[in-house]
Design a protein around this motif. Structure first.
Motif, PDB file in Angstrom:
ATOM      1  N   VAL A 261       0.847  -1.200   0.000  1.00 35.67           N
ATOM      2  CA  VAL A 261       0.000   0.000   0.000  1.00 35.67           C
ATOM      3  C   VAL A 261       0.882   1.250   0.000  1.00 35.67           C
ATOM      4  N   MET A 262       1.959   1.213   0.798  1.00 33.68           N
ATOM      5  CA  MET A 262       2.886   2.347   0.825  1.00 33.68           C
ATOM      6  C   MET A 262       3.535   2.536  -0.542  1.00 33.68           C
ATOM      7  N   ARG A 263       3.882   1.406  -1.198  1.00 37.97           N
ATOM      8  CA  ARG A 263       4.477   1.496  -2.541  1.00 37.97           C
ATOM      9  C   ARG A 263       3.489   2.137  -3.512  1.00 37.97           C
ATOM     10  N   GLN A 264       2.232   1.705  -3.444  1.00 43.23           N
ATOM     11  CA  GLN A 264       1.235   2.268  -4.345  1.00 43.23           C
ATOM     12  C   GLN A 264       1.034   3.764  -4.087  1.00 43.23           C
ATOM     13  N   ARG A 265       1.042   4.131  -2.783  1.00 43.02           N
ATOM     14  CA  ARG A 265       0.919   5.555  -2.463  1.00 43.02           C
ATOM     15  C   ARG A 265       2.143   6.319  -2.957  1.00 43.02           C
ATOM     16  N   LEU A 266       3.313   5.680  -2.825  1.00 37.98           N
ATOM     17  CA  LEU A 266       4.533   6.321  -3.318  1.00 37.98           C
ATOM     18  C   LEU A 266       4.459   6.533  -4.833  1.00 37.98           C
ATOM     19  N   VAL A 267       3.911   5.545  -5.520  1.00 39.18           N
ATOM     20  CA  VAL A 267       3.749   5.692  -6.971  1.00 39.18           C
ATOM     21  C   VAL A 267       2.845   6.878  -7.276  1.00 39.18           C
ATOM     22  N   LEU A 270       4.724  10.008  -6.537  1.00 32.60           N
ATOM     23  CA  LEU A 270       5.713  10.289  -7.571  1.00 32.60           C
ATOM     24  C   LEU A 270       5.057  10.831  -8.835  1.00 32.60           C
ATOM     25  N   ASP A 271       3.893  10.246  -9.171  1.00 30.75           N
ATOM     26  CA  ASP A 271       3.166  10.781 -10.326  1.00 30.75           C
ATOM     27  C   ASP A 271       2.784  12.240 -10.083  1.00 30.75           C
ATOM     28  N   PHE A 272       2.306  12.502  -8.853  1.00 27.48           N
ATOM     29  CA  PHE A 272       1.948  13.882  -8.529  1.00 27.48           C
ATOM     30  C   PHE A 272       3.171  14.790  -8.540  1.00 27.48           C
ATOM     31  N   SER A 273       4.308  14.258  -8.008  1.00 24.08           N
ATOM     32  CA  SER A 273       5.541  15.049  -7.999  1.00 24.08           C
ATOM     33  C   SER A 273       6.024  15.321  -9.419  1.00 24.08           C
ATOM     34  N   ALA A 276       3.926  17.965 -10.690  1.00 28.23           N
ATOM     35  CA  ALA A 276       4.311  19.224 -10.062  1.00 28.23           C
ATOM     36  C   ALA A 276       5.629  19.729 -10.637  1.00 28.23           C
ATOM     37  N   ARG A 277       6.557  18.787 -10.920  1.00 25.30           N
ATOM     38  CA  ARG A 277       7.833  19.194 -11.501  1.00 25.30           C
ATOM     39  C   ARG A 277       7.634  19.817 -12.877  1.00 25.30           C
ATOM     40  N   LEU A 278       6.744  19.195 -13.648  1.00 22.28           N
ATOM     41  CA  LEU A 278       6.460  19.765 -14.970  1.00 22.28           C
ATOM     42  C   LEU A 278       5.874  21.172 -14.841  1.00 22.28           C
ATOM     43  N   ARG A 279       4.938  21.299 -13.872  1.00 20.94           N
ATOM     44  CA  ARG A 279       4.375  22.639 -13.659  1.00 20.94           C
ATOM     45  C   ARG A 279       5.447  23.602 -13.165  1.00 20.94           C
ATOM     46  N   LEU A 280       6.343  23.078 -12.291  1.00 19.99           N
ATOM     47  CA  LEU A 280       7.414  23.931 -11.789  1.00 19.99           C
ATOM     48  C   LEU A 280       8.354  24.344 -12.910  1.00 19.99           C
ATOM     49  N   ASP A 281       8.627  23.418 -13.839  1.00 22.24           N
ATOM     50  CA  ASP A 281       9.462  23.786 -14.989  1.00 22.24           C
ATOM     51  C   ASP A 281       8.797  24.889 -15.800  1.00 22.24           C
ATOM     52  N   GLU A 282       7.471  24.751 -15.974  1.00 21.04           N
ATOM     53  CA  GLU A 282       6.763  25.795 -16.707  1.00 21.04           C
ATOM     54  C   GLU A 282       6.838  27.133 -15.970  1.00 21.04           C
ATOM     55  N   GLN A 283       6.653  27.047 -14.631  1.00 22.02           N
ATOM     56  CA  GLN A 283       6.733  28.271 -13.842  1.00 22.02           C
ATOM     57  C   GLN A 283       8.141  28.843 -13.847  1.00 22.02           C
ATOM     58  N   SER A 284       9.148  27.924 -13.838  1.00 21.11           N
ATOM     59  CA  SER A 284      10.528  28.402 -13.893  1.00 21.11           C
ATOM     60  C   SER A 284      10.800  29.117 -15.206  1.00 21.11           C
TER      61      SER A 284
END
Length: 535
Positions: A261-267, A270-273, A276-284
């Motif tokens: 369950v922790m692995r699935q939540r981590l997945v 990570l998908d959310f991160s 967020a990274r893509l959005r952060l790149d756009e914001q950057s």
């Protein structure tokens, strides 16, 4: 047991936890070991009992019986010699034999306690001895010494028959004791063989039990944990799609499920991160575009805006000089307002440009002697220091790795504020100190000015925030904001000391390696009436 009966049993066992398996295994192991221990203890006790009986009873009883026979033979020999010769010396073996007889009979009575056959044989010996002593030994021993006893001749045949009965009783007793000793030895040998077999069986059972426990631990705990660890390592190595396979007892399966369950939540995280990274790149990217526009604005402000501003300022000043006093008072006031506004706008634009350059326009950091920087700052402020009659003292300042220009701006703003915000009709006293605080240097600028109320301790570091009107104290409200930006750019912090109430104390830290590891010695200098500061 049918298949339908085995299925509920298997389901019940599948719900057992590691603790339950361990408890059951330990209970079964302890029960088996307790039974084996009890059997071994009984065998050892039996062996010890037979051995003690053989050593402490059977063998001593036979030895004592032989000694008793020897004592009786001494009595018979003494009585026979005394009866034939009448010599008193022959009675010594007789009397010694009587003493030994009492001792040996008492010893045999004690050794043969609980042995009915042995006591019966001992009683037969005592009866035969008593009959011989009453009929033969005592009468002859009572005969006068010096001459042969007539009773010895008369009762010779009777004495021989009576003592033969004693011999037969003794032989019967000794045969019984020998038989008991032989039987005891045979029982001891049999018990020892049984002991060896039992302890061999115990050793084999312990080995089998250890093997069963080891195999059970391997199958129920070790192997599931190794499999869980392998799955966890696969996930830790980056294979987040690798499932965690539940195996082993119920609690280990629950643990595997929780980790999965922790692995699935981590997945999911990570998908959310990643999103967020893509959005952060756009914001950057957008921020870089915005910074570029800000840099273009700074260029426009420093060139294009200042040029018309200088033209407005020049013509308003020209208007003031040429037509001052020729128009009415209201026109002169309007012209003064225009000249003052243009000058303040010029100062505000320059200060804003200086503020924007901090942290954006990077200069090479180098070793900076703050004493020299302080000297240049005091020289730049010499006019205001002379007008205020300020007294400035300072400690010896360290050498740090920093940006020299920004250090000059920092000291100039702090000292300038301390001189500016002074109390009326009071000489400003300003002290600058520096102490080592771990990897940082802690600086303080203390004055006896008007001070800063605690509720404004943070507000004064916000750009364009003023606590007084421009008529009371001139300035753009950007000085302390620039100080904070410079200090934070150099890895430090700055704040107003709320505990100091006799003026204002600004405390800030700077990171950097000093040229010397020792703390600086304290030195002081005074600047009064515009005198040039000296290091």
């Amino acid at each position: 047991m049918t298949g339908d009966e085995r299925l509920p049993r298997a389901r019940e066992l599948s719900t057992w936890t590691t603790r339950r398996w361990l408890r059951v295994g330990v209970a079964v192991s302890l029960t088996v070991l307790a039974l084996l221990g009890a059997t071994g203890a009984w065998i050892l006790g039996r062996t010890a009992s037979i051995s003690d009986s053989l050593v402490d009873v059977k063998s001593p009883a036979l030895t004592t019986s032989i000694r008793l026979e020897s004592a009786l033979l001494n009595q018979e020999t003494g009585i026979r010699g005394y009866g034939l010769t009448g010599t008193p010396d022959f009675l010594k073996p007789y009397h010694q034999g009587l003493t030994e007889q009492k001792t040996y009979i008492a010893t045999l009575s004690e050794l043969l306690q609980g042995d009915r056959a042995g006591l019966r044989d001992l009683k037969a010996v005592q009866s035969a001895v008593q009959e011989w002593q009453e009929r033969i030994a005592r009468p002859i021993a009572a005969s006068p010494a010096g001459v042969p006893s007539p009773l010895a001749t008369e009762r010779a045949a009777k004495g021989k028959t009576t003592f033969d009965q004693v011999r037969r009783s003794m032989a019967t007793q000794q045969d019984g004791l020998r038989a008991d000793r032989v039987q005891a030895r045979a029982d001891l040998a049999t018990t020892m063989r049984l002991r060896n077999w039992v302890f061999s069986a115990i050793a084999v059972l312990i080995a089998v039990l250890a093997g069963v426990v080891f195999e059970a631990l391997r199958r129920c705990i070790t192997t599931p944990l190794e499999r869980l660890g392998a799955d966890a390592r696969a996930v830790a190595d980056g294979d987040f799609g690798h499932p965690i396979t539940p195996t082993g007892p119920a609690d280990l399966r629950r643990l595997s499920g929780e980790i999965d369950v922790m692995r699935q939540r981590l997945v999911r995280e990570l998908d959310f991160s990643e999103q967020a990274r893509l959005r952060l790149d756009e914001q950057s990217t957008e921020l870089q575009r915005s910074n570029t526009e800000l840099e273009q604005f700074a260029y426009v402000a420093s060139h294009d805006l200042q040029e018309p501003l200088r033209k407005v300022s020049s013509f308003t000043q020209l208007l003031q000089r040429r037509y001052g006093g020729q128009l009415d008072d209201r026109a002169d006031q309007y012209i003064d307002f225009a000249v003052d506004g243009a000058n303040r706008m010029q100062t505000l634009i320059n200060d804003l440009l200086d503020f924007s350059r901090v942290g954006r326009v990077h200069h090479a950091h180098q070793s900076v002697d703050l004493n020299s920087v302080m000297k240049r700052s005091l020289s730049a402020l010499s006019v205001s220091i002379e007008e205020a009659g300020a007294v400035i003292t300072r400690d010896e300042l360290p050498t740090l790795v920093a940006e020299p220009t920004q250090m000059g701006m920092l000291w100039q703003n702090l000292i300038g504020n301390a001189v500016k915000f002074r109390r009326p009709q009071e000489t400003p006293h300003i002290h600058v100190s520096a102490v080592r605080d771990g990897a940082l240097w802690r600086f303080t600028v203390t004055d006896n000015g008007i001070g800063i109320a605690p509720e404004y301790a943070e507000k004064v570091f916000v750009i364009f925030q003023r606590l007084h009107t421009k008529d009371a104290y001139n300035g753009s409200g950007i000085g302390l904001a620039m100080c904070r930006k410079i200090v934070e750019f150099h890895g430090g912090t700055i704040f107003v000391d709320p505990e100091y109430t006799d003026g204002t104390r600004i405390t800030f830290t700077l990171a950097g390696e000093p040229a010397e590891t020792s703390l600086p010695s304290t030195a002081s200098e005074e600047t009064r009436s515009g005198a040039q500061p000296t290091a």
